[in-house]
Design an enzyme around this catalytic site. Structure first.
Site, mmCIF file in Angstrom:
data_model
loop_
_atom_site.group_PDB
_atom_site.id
_atom_site.type_symbol
_atom_site.label_atom_id
_atom_site.label_comp_id
_atom_site.label_asym_id
_atom_site.label_seq_id
_atom_site.Cartn_x
_atom_site.Cartn_y
_atom_site.Cartn_z
ATOM 1 N N HIS A 1 4.337 1.442 -8.040
ATOM 2 C CA HIS A 1 3.300 0.399 -7.985
ATOM 3 C C HIS A 1 2.413 0.481 -9.236
ATOM 4 O O HIS A 1 2.061 -0.538 -9.837
ATOM 5 C CB HIS A 1 2.399 0.592 -6.767
ATOM 6 C CG HIS A 1 3.120 0.512 -5.449
ATOM 7 N ND1 HIS A 1 3.236 1.590 -4.598
ATOM 8 C CD2 HIS A 1 3.728 -0.518 -4.819
ATOM 9 C CE1 HIS A 1 3.889 1.220 -3.511
ATOM 10 N NE2 HIS A 1 4.201 -0.042 -3.613
ATOM 11 N N LYS B 1 13.466 -2.241 -8.208
ATOM 12 C CA LYS B 1 13.969 -1.482 -7.053
ATOM 13 C C LYS B 1 14.329 -2.431 -5.914
ATOM 14 O O LYS B 1 15.312 -2.243 -5.222
ATOM 15 C CB LYS B 1 12.904 -0.487 -6.599
ATOM 16 C CG LYS B 1 13.465 0.567 -5.721
ATOM 17 C CD LYS B 1 12.464 1.020 -4.713
ATOM 18 C CE LYS B 1 13.119 1.094 -3.390
ATOM 19 N NZ LYS B 1 12.287 0.641 -2.319
ATOM 20 N N ASP B 2 13.507 -3.448 -5.707
ATOM 21 C CA ASP B 2 13.795 -4.447 -4.674
ATOM 22 C C ASP B 2 14.398 -5.669 -5.370
ATOM 23 O O ASP B 2 13.782 -6.736 -5.434
ATOM 24 C CB ASP B 2 12.501 -4.782 -3.923
ATOM 25 C CG ASP B 2 11.931 -3.548 -3.255
ATOM 26 O OD1 ASP B 2 12.434 -3.165 -2.198
ATOM 27 O OD2 ASP B 2 11.009 -2.920 -3.817
ATOM 28 N N SER C 1 9.453 5.228 -3.386
ATOM 29 C CA SER C 1 9.293 4.244 -2.316
ATOM 30 C C SER C 1 8.301 4.806 -1.309
ATOM 31 O O SER C 1 8.304 6.019 -1.045
ATOM 32 C CB SER C 1 10.650 4.022 -1.628
ATOM 33 O OG SER C 1 10.463 3.393 -0.380
ATOM 34 N N GLU D 1 3.748 5.894 -8.094
ATOM 35 C CA GLU D 1 3.874 5.589 -9.528
ATOM 36 C C GLU D 1 4.625 4.273 -9.798
ATOM 37 O O GLU D 1 4.426 3.647 -10.826
ATOM 38 C CB GLU D 1 4.585 6.734 -10.267
ATOM 39 C CG GLU D 1 3.770 8.021 -10.352
ATOM 40 C CD GLU D 1 2.488 7.858 -11.168
ATOM 41 O OE1 GLU D 1 2.491 7.073 -12.129
ATOM 42 O OE2 GLU D 1 1.483 8.503 -10.812
ATOM 43 N N GLY E 1 0.803 -1.215 0.000
ATOM 44 C CA GLY E 1 0.000 0.000 0.000
ATOM 45 C C GLY E 1 0.840 1.270 0.000
ATOM 46 O O GLY E 1 2.026 1.230 -0.315
ATOM 47 N N GLN F 1 14.720 -8.928 -3.464
ATOM 48 C CA GLN F 1 13.404 -9.523 -3.210
ATOM 49 C C GLN F 1 12.937 -10.320 -4.438
ATOM 50 O O GLN F 1 12.491 -11.469 -4.321
ATOM 51 C CB GLN F 1 12.404 -8.419 -2.883
ATOM 52 C CG GLN F 1 10.968 -8.868 -2.853
ATOM 53 C CD GLN F 1 10.054 -7.785 -2.321
ATOM 54 O OE1 GLN F 1 9.990 -7.563 -1.135
ATOM 55 N NE2 GLN F 1 9.348 -7.107 -3.205
ATOM 56 N N ARG G 1 8.503 4.511 1.679
ATOM 57 C CA ARG G 1 9.302 5.011 2.810
ATOM 58 C C ARG G 1 9.872 6.413 2.574
ATOM 59 O O ARG G 1 10.346 7.035 3.517
ATOM 60 C CB ARG G 1 10.429 4.027 3.143
ATOM 61 C CG ARG G 1 9.926 2.765 3.827
ATOM 62 C CD ARG G 1 11.065 1.934 4.391
ATOM 63 N NE ARG G 1 10.586 0.877 5.249
ATOM 64 C CZ ARG G 1 10.403 -0.405 4.874
ATOM 65 N NH1 ARG G 1 10.676 -0.768 3.646
ATOM 66 N NH2 ARG G 1 9.959 -1.289 5.737
HETATM 67 P P1 AMP Z 1 6.009 -2.445 -1.584
HETATM 68 O O1 AMP Z 1 4.627 -1.886 -1.481
HETATM 69 O O2 AMP Z 1 7.073 -1.452 -1.220
HETATM 70 O O3 AMP Z 1 6.161 -3.770 -0.904
HETATM 71 O O4 AMP Z 1 6.249 -2.715 -3.135
HETATM 72 C C1 AMP Z 1 5.371 -3.510 -3.885
HETATM 73 C C2 AMP Z 1 5.990 -3.776 -5.227
HETATM 74 O O5 AMP Z 1 6.241 -2.554 -5.889
HETATM 75 C C3 AMP Z 1 7.355 -4.496 -5.114
HETATM 76 O O6 AMP Z 1 7.457 -5.452 -6.147
HETATM 77 C C4 AMP Z 1 8.331 -3.377 -5.322
HETATM 78 O O7 AMP Z 1 9.575 -3.797 -5.851
HETATM 79 C C5 AMP Z 1 7.582 -2.512 -6.324
HETATM 80 N N1 AMP Z 1 8.109 -1.149 -6.307
HETATM 81 C C6 AMP Z 1 8.325 -0.375 -5.215
HETATM 82 N N2 AMP Z 1 8.879 0.798 -5.570
HETATM 83 C C7 AMP Z 1 9.032 0.749 -6.921
HETATM 84 C C8 AMP Z 1 9.549 1.652 -7.898
HETATM 85 N N3 AMP Z 1 10.033 2.836 -7.558
HETATM 86 N N4 AMP Z 1 9.534 1.290 -9.191
HETATM 87 C C9 AMP Z 1 9.036 0.072 -9.551
HETATM 88 N N5 AMP Z 1 8.530 -0.830 -8.683
HETATM 89 C C10 AMP Z 1 8.527 -0.495 -7.392
#
Ligand code: AMP
Length: 282
Positions: free
Chosen positions: A37, A149-150, A185, A35, A31, A153, A187
């Site tokens: 996501h 980015k991750d 991010s 952009e 959540g 992961q 964060r």
């Molecule tokens: P998160 O909500 O941070 O757990 O991220 C969910 C998904 O979105 C994960 O697969 C992340 O790698 C991806 N994600 C997060 N930030 C970015 C970004 N800046 N560009 C592309 N994908 C992202």
């Protein structure tokens, strides 16, 4: 957009789509959507009949001194963004449904989970892989979308999928960045104005290091020294957890860059831990 909170209902909904021969694209998130996501959702929509997005802040992947409680939550904002993006299903389960009392099964991917972020976040990838495996079983996607980015992961999930013969295609999509290069991010919301400005040092460092690499400097010690110097020149960088070049497959540090290397960085700016990476062809 359909909002589903109960795993059993998500399970039945996906079965219905599969019975009708529809492909399901899945974007798991925590959540506070941005952009980055939304780029995964767009790609999933382009490549599948149905797109399911999950929002679940997974307690299992946060360490005891980490930011589970403070992690940004914005359900109303997220729902509005998902409607606009035309996601078909939002799966947003409660923790009590995902981890009912008595839950005791975990999935652990070996070695590659222990490097890079894993060395600083014990148990993190065990939590990530366990929830992703559960979500795959509930949502039954044809393809699942993750951000570069991750990087680690995505690598760990790919390994789990391969080792356990999970019938899901893992798709990794490019990192979406702010105008100054900072990787988007959830964060980033923790950063105050000064920290936000300082944070673009990470992308600058990656770009400049990639230029050095392309100019023929391929030695790890030289590149690592350069990265450290660049990052520590920013006074608000409080800690450099790692900054070096790695083999994109094994995530081991490499002595001399071969065909393709991963430049990866993790720093703390103020109290906020930020990561970023870049794949570079030497
Ligand atoms: P998160 O909500 O941070 O757990 O991220 C969910 C998904 O979105 C994960 O697969 C992340 O790698 C991806 N994600 C997060 N930030 C970015 C970004 N800046 N560009 C592309 N994908 C992202």
């Amino acid at each position: 957009m359909e909002l589903i909170r109960i795993p059993r209902i998500m399970h039945d909904t996906s079965r219905g789509h599969i019975l009708h021969g529809r492909s399901i694209g899945f974007v798991p998130t925590m959540g506070a959507l941005h952009e980055g996501h939304l780029s995964l959702i767009k790609r999933s929509k382009d490549e599948n009949d149905i797109t399911v997005v999950s929002i679940f802040v997974n307690p299992l992947q946060f360490g005891p001194s980490e930011d589970f409680q403070q992690y940004p939550r914005d359900t109303d904002g997220d729902v509005a963004k998902l409607r606009k993006a035309e996601a078909d299903v939002l799966f947003m389960p409660d923790a009590s449904q995902v981890y009912p009392s008595g839950f005791m099964t975990h999935i652990e991917v070996g070695e590659i989970s222990e490097k890079l972020c894993g060395a600083f976040r014990p148990g993190h990838f065990r939590g990530v892989v366990t929830i992703v495996a559960k979500l795959f079983n509930i949502v039954k996607p044809t393809r699942a979308y993750f951000g570069q980015k991750d990087f680690q992961q995505a690598a760990v999930i790919r390994k789990m999928v391969k080792d356990l013969d999970v019938p899901v295609d893992v798709v990794v999509s490019p990192t979406i960045r702010e105008h100054d290069g900072l990787a988007m991010s959830s964060r980033n919301l923790y950063l105050n104005e000064e920290e936000r400005k300082a944070a673009c040092v990470i992308y600058r460092c990656l770009i400049q290091t990639s230029e050095l690499l392309k100019s023929g400097i391929i030695n790890k010690e030289k590149l690592k020294g350069f990265m450290k110097e660049k990052l520590s020149a920013e006074p608000l960088v409080r800690e450099i957890q790692y900054a070096s070049m790695y083999d994109p497959e094994t995530l081991d540090e490499v002595e001399n860059a071969g065909k393709e290397v991963l430049l990866a960085v993790s720093v703390k700016i103020g109290g906020t831990r930020l990561i970023d990476n870049m794949l570079v062809k030497a």
